[in-house]
Design an enzyme around this catalytic site. Structure first.
Site, PDB file in Angstrom:
ATOM      1  N   HIS A  99      41.521  35.677  35.310  1.00 42.38           N
ATOM      2  CA  HIS A  99      42.534  35.643  34.256  1.00 42.38           C
ATOM      3  C   HIS A  99      43.783  35.017  34.827  1.00 42.38           C
ATOM      4  O   HIS A  99      44.123  35.250  35.987  1.00 42.38           O
ATOM      5  CB  HIS A  99      42.841  37.070  33.762  1.00 42.38           C
ATOM      6  CG  HIS A  99      43.504  37.089  32.436  1.00 42.38           C
ATOM      7  ND1 HIS A  99      44.857  36.904  32.279  1.00 42.38           N
ATOM      8  CD2 HIS A  99      42.989  37.238  31.194  1.00 42.38           C
ATOM      9  CE1 HIS A  99      45.141  36.955  30.997  1.00 42.38           C
ATOM     10  NE2 HIS A  99      44.034  37.158  30.311  1.00 42.38           N
ATOM     11  N   ASP A 139      36.532  39.822  28.193  1.00 47.17           N
ATOM     12  CA  ASP A 139      35.269  39.317  27.646  1.00 47.17           C
ATOM     13  C   ASP A 139      34.044  39.845  28.369  1.00 47.17           C
ATOM     14  O   ASP A 139      32.925  39.657  27.893  1.00 47.17           O
ATOM     15  CB  ASP A 139      35.253  37.782  27.708  1.00 47.17           C
ATOM     16  CG  ASP A 139      36.176  37.177  26.676  1.00 47.17           C
ATOM     17  OD1 ASP A 139      36.305  37.782  25.599  1.00 47.17           O
ATOM     18  OD2 ASP A 139      36.783  36.126  26.950  1.00 47.17           O
TER      19      ASP A 139
HETATM   20  N1  ACO Z   1      34.551  32.550  38.588  1.00 48.50           N
HETATM   21  C1  ACO Z   1      34.700  32.072  39.859  1.00 48.50           C
HETATM   22  N2  ACO Z   1      35.891  31.756  40.397  1.00 48.50           N
HETATM   23  C2  ACO Z   1      36.974  31.933  39.626  1.00 48.50           C
HETATM   24  C3  ACO Z   1      36.903  32.437  38.327  1.00 48.50           C
HETATM   25  C4  ACO Z   1      35.631  32.744  37.802  1.00 48.50           C
HETATM   26  N3  ACO Z   1      35.469  33.218  36.583  1.00 48.50           N
HETATM   27  N4  ACO Z   1      38.128  32.484  37.787  1.00 48.50           N
HETATM   28  C5  ACO Z   1      38.956  32.042  38.736  1.00 48.50           C
HETATM   29  N5  ACO Z   1      38.274  31.698  39.853  1.00 48.50           N
HETATM   30  C6  ACO Z   1      38.828  31.172  41.112  1.00 48.50           C
HETATM   31  C7  ACO Z   1      39.013  29.662  40.966  1.00 48.50           C
HETATM   32  O1  ACO Z   1      37.888  28.940  41.418  1.00 48.50           O
HETATM   33  C8  ACO Z   1      40.237  29.429  41.818  1.00 48.50           C
HETATM   34  O2  ACO Z   1      39.846  29.402  43.155  1.00 48.50           O
HETATM   35  P1  ACO Z   1      40.598  28.402  44.216  1.00 48.50           P
HETATM   36  O3  ACO Z   1      42.011  28.905  44.270  1.00 48.50           O
HETATM   37  O4  ACO Z   1      39.849  28.594  45.471  1.00 48.50           O
HETATM   38  O5  ACO Z   1      40.481  27.025  43.645  1.00 48.50           O
HETATM   39  C9  ACO Z   1      41.071  30.680  41.612  1.00 48.50           C
HETATM   40  O6  ACO Z   1      40.144  31.717  41.276  1.00 48.50           O
HETATM   41  C10 ACO Z   1      42.099  30.540  40.493  1.00 48.50           C
HETATM   42  O7  ACO Z   1      41.402  30.145  39.312  1.00 48.50           O
HETATM   43  P2  ACO Z   1      41.947  29.144  38.215  1.00 48.50           P
HETATM   44  O8  ACO Z   1      40.796  28.558  37.453  1.00 48.50           O
HETATM   45  O9  ACO Z   1      42.925  28.196  38.829  1.00 48.50           O
HETATM   46  O10 ACO Z   1      42.727  30.149  37.282  1.00 48.50           O
HETATM   47  P3  ACO Z   1      43.330  29.825  35.864  1.00 48.50           P
HETATM   48  O11 ACO Z   1      44.443  30.770  35.669  1.00 48.50           O
HETATM   49  O12 ACO Z   1      43.600  28.366  35.671  1.00 48.50           O
HETATM   50  O13 ACO Z   1      42.121  30.160  34.868  1.00 48.50           O
HETATM   51  C11 ACO Z   1      40.583  31.338  33.558  1.00 48.50           C
HETATM   52  C12 ACO Z   1      41.941  31.382  34.245  1.00 48.50           C
HETATM   53  C13 ACO Z   1      40.470  30.094  32.669  1.00 48.50           C
HETATM   54  C14 ACO Z   1      40.441  32.562  32.663  1.00 48.50           C
HETATM   55  C15 ACO Z   1      39.477  31.327  34.655  1.00 48.50           C
HETATM   56  O14 ACO Z   1      39.550  32.522  35.391  1.00 48.50           O
HETATM   57  C16 ACO Z   1      38.084  31.143  34.062  1.00 48.50           C
HETATM   58  O15 ACO Z   1      37.690  30.003  33.770  1.00 48.50           O
HETATM   59  N6  ACO Z   1      37.322  32.261  33.862  1.00 48.50           N
HETATM   60  C17 ACO Z   1      35.993  32.175  33.291  1.00 48.50           C
HETATM   61  C18 ACO Z   1      36.085  32.031  31.775  1.00 48.50           C
HETATM   62  C19 ACO Z   1      36.530  33.310  31.114  1.00 48.50           C
HETATM   63  O16 ACO Z   1      36.015  34.383  31.376  1.00 48.50           O
HETATM   64  N7  ACO Z   1      37.489  33.159  30.187  1.00 48.50           N
HETATM   65  C20 ACO Z   1      38.015  34.268  29.410  1.00 48.50           C
HETATM   66  C21 ACO Z   1      39.413  34.594  29.838  1.00 48.50           C
HETATM   67  S1  ACO Z   1      40.071  35.965  28.953  1.00 48.50           S
HETATM   68  C22 ACO Z   1      40.481  35.310  27.452  1.00 48.50           C
HETATM   69  O17 ACO Z   1      40.783  34.168  27.286  1.00 48.50           O
HETATM   70  C23 ACO Z   1      40.367  36.207  26.308  1.00 48.50           C
END
Ligand code: ACO
Length: 399
Positions: free
Chosen positions: A261, A315
């Site tokens: 998140h 989720d």
């Molecule tokens: N699985 C694996 N690694 C993850 C995940 C994940 N679900 N989420 C974050 N990370 C890691 C990233 O790879 C990144 O690692 P790095 O720093 O080594 O590159 C780090 O954690 C930061 O992640 P970002 O993607 O930069 O975080 P951001 O804030 O941009 O994205 C998001 C947040 C979109 C929710 C992301 O966590 C994601 O895509 N999750 C999966 C989809 C999901 O479950 N979405 C629902 C969110 S809740 C909602 O909208 C109601």
């Protein structure tokens, strides 16, 4: 004016001042108008939480009764909206159907008087009342059935489950569904709420505001993740497969749905509550085959990615709750939308109170001072790089 550094996704950049909800991502705190989500989930219900979010305070009994009464009596859809829905392709995604229906309300209720409190009140009531009816109607229509009329004697959550399944729900199922709606009702300025605010700032009608937010919620990185969680649990297939699945994902830097998140760096407080609700349902109606996989997944992801602040988000467990309630997977996100309409409307009202049209800036990265090259003198660049518009006659098709 201060020149700010560019941050992709506007991470950490305030886009508004808001008194609606608050998230402390380090400590896993979510409040609606200052009240902790755990307390609201336990003691309140969705309609009262919607009132709190939209009108800014807890209602008196009289106010709550009047709000609920209005919503109950605006649940029906015009027959022309139902006829319009019958023309939608059954294979279309229910979020697309919902977006089209929300926008269509603007056609049927086209008077727009944003300065009139009675107009605001009626628009709030209509959207909260009719969106669930639209979601349930599309579900029945695509199965080849006629939509079921809402029942005025049932409360908001029970009536939705009744319209969806064509039978009165078990009281525990209805109560748990109502709590799910409360949990999803609002969450500061996430992508769909921001989209709602940008649309609201142009002073368009509230139906366009909600339609725009529904379109934004549909994406797999936002509301659409709950559907993908169930698909992922199904693909993993067994508890033994969880560790290799996570290791493979982590090695390839691929996202694991339902985790991570932008704001929470601990387990999302809504996921904590949803997990407990899922367990209550399993106790009464039987275990879910995916639950053991989900528990193992949470444990392995926490071990591997917890140090990056990646934990279950809202989720992750919601899909397991909805599955036990007999809700089809592709309705998970429309149900999220039913709840989030409350938050979108709260932000719409807040935006109108202090409106300035959103118009951010950009950092231009393209060229300057280019000359126009006449067509005949241009190199035939698509010899090397195919243009999407240059296709052989054999591939030409009309759609
Ligand atoms: N699985 C694996 N690694 C993850 C995940 C994940 N679900 N989420 C974050 N990370 C890691 C990233 O790879 C990144 O690692 P790095 O720093 O080594 O590159 C780090 O954690 C930061 O992640 P970002 O993607 O930069 O975080 P951001 O804030 O941009 O994205 C998001 C947040 C979109 C929710 C992301 O966590 C994601 O895509 N999750 C999966 C989809 C999901 O479950 N979405 C629902 C969110 S809740 C909602 O909208 C109601």
């Amino acid at each position: 004016m201060t020149v700010c550094e560019y941050r992709p996704g506007l991470e950490g950049i305030p886009a508004t001042e808001s008194g609606i909800s608050y998230v402390d991502g380090q400590n896993g705190i979510l409040e609606y108008r200052g009240i902790r989500i755990e307390e609201l989930a336990l003691k309140s219900n969705f309609i009262e939480a919607a009132y709190l979010l939209i009108w800014g305070g807890l209602p008196t009994q009289q106010e709550l009764d009047a709000f609920e009464y209005e919503i109950r009596h605006h649940r029906r859809l015009k027959f022309r909206i139902r006829d319009m829905m019958k023309c939608f392709p059954e294979s279309g995604h229910p979020m697309d159907a919902l977006q089209a229906c929300a926008a269509a309300l603007g056609l049927f209720y086209s008077r727009r008087e944003l300065d009139d409190p009675a107009y605001i009140q009626k628009a709030v009531v209509r959207l909260l009342a009719k969106i669930p009816t639209m979601v349930a109607a599309f579900q029945l229509i695509r199965k080849g059935n006629d939509p079921v009329q809402p029942r005025d004697d049932l409360d908001y959550a029970a009536n939705f489950l009744y319209m969806l399944n064509e039978q009165e729900p078990d009281p525990l199922a209805a109560r748990i569904f109502d709590i799910c709606l409360t949990l999803h009702a609002e969450h500061t300025i996430n992508a769909s709420t921001f989209s709602a605010m940008v649309t609201a700032s142009t002073l368009t009608d509230p139906y366009a505001v909600v339609a725009s937010a529904v379109g934004t919620l549909a994406g797999p990185l936002h509301g659409g993740a709950n559907e993908e969680v169930i698909q992922m649990l199904q693909d993993i297939g067994s508890v033994e497969n969880v560790r290799p699945f996570v290791e493979e994902r982590v090695a390839h830097k691929a996202k694991i749905m339902g985790f991570g998140h932008r704001v929470y760096k601990v387990k999302d407080p809504r996921a904590v509550i949803l997990q407990k609700l899922a367990e209550q349902l399993f106790e009464k109606f039987g275990q879910d085959e995916y639950y053991a996989i989900a528990l193992e997944l949470e444990s392995v992801v926490t071990e591997k990615l917890g140090k990056k602040g990646v934990y279950p988000n809202v989720d992750f467990y919601s899909g397991l709750v909805y599955r036990k309630l007999g809700i089809p997977t592709d309705l998970f996100t429309p149900i999220f939308a039913i709840a989030r309409v409350a938050g979108w409307l709260a932000h719409w009202k807040e935006q109108l109170a202090e409106n300035r049209i959103f118009r951010p800036t950009q950092i231009y990265t393209g060229p300057h001072a280019q000359s126009y090259v006449p067509l005949a003198e241009r190199p035939q660049i698509w010899d090397k790089q195919p243009s999407p518009f240059v296709v052989s006659n054999a591939l030409r098709s009309v759609s």
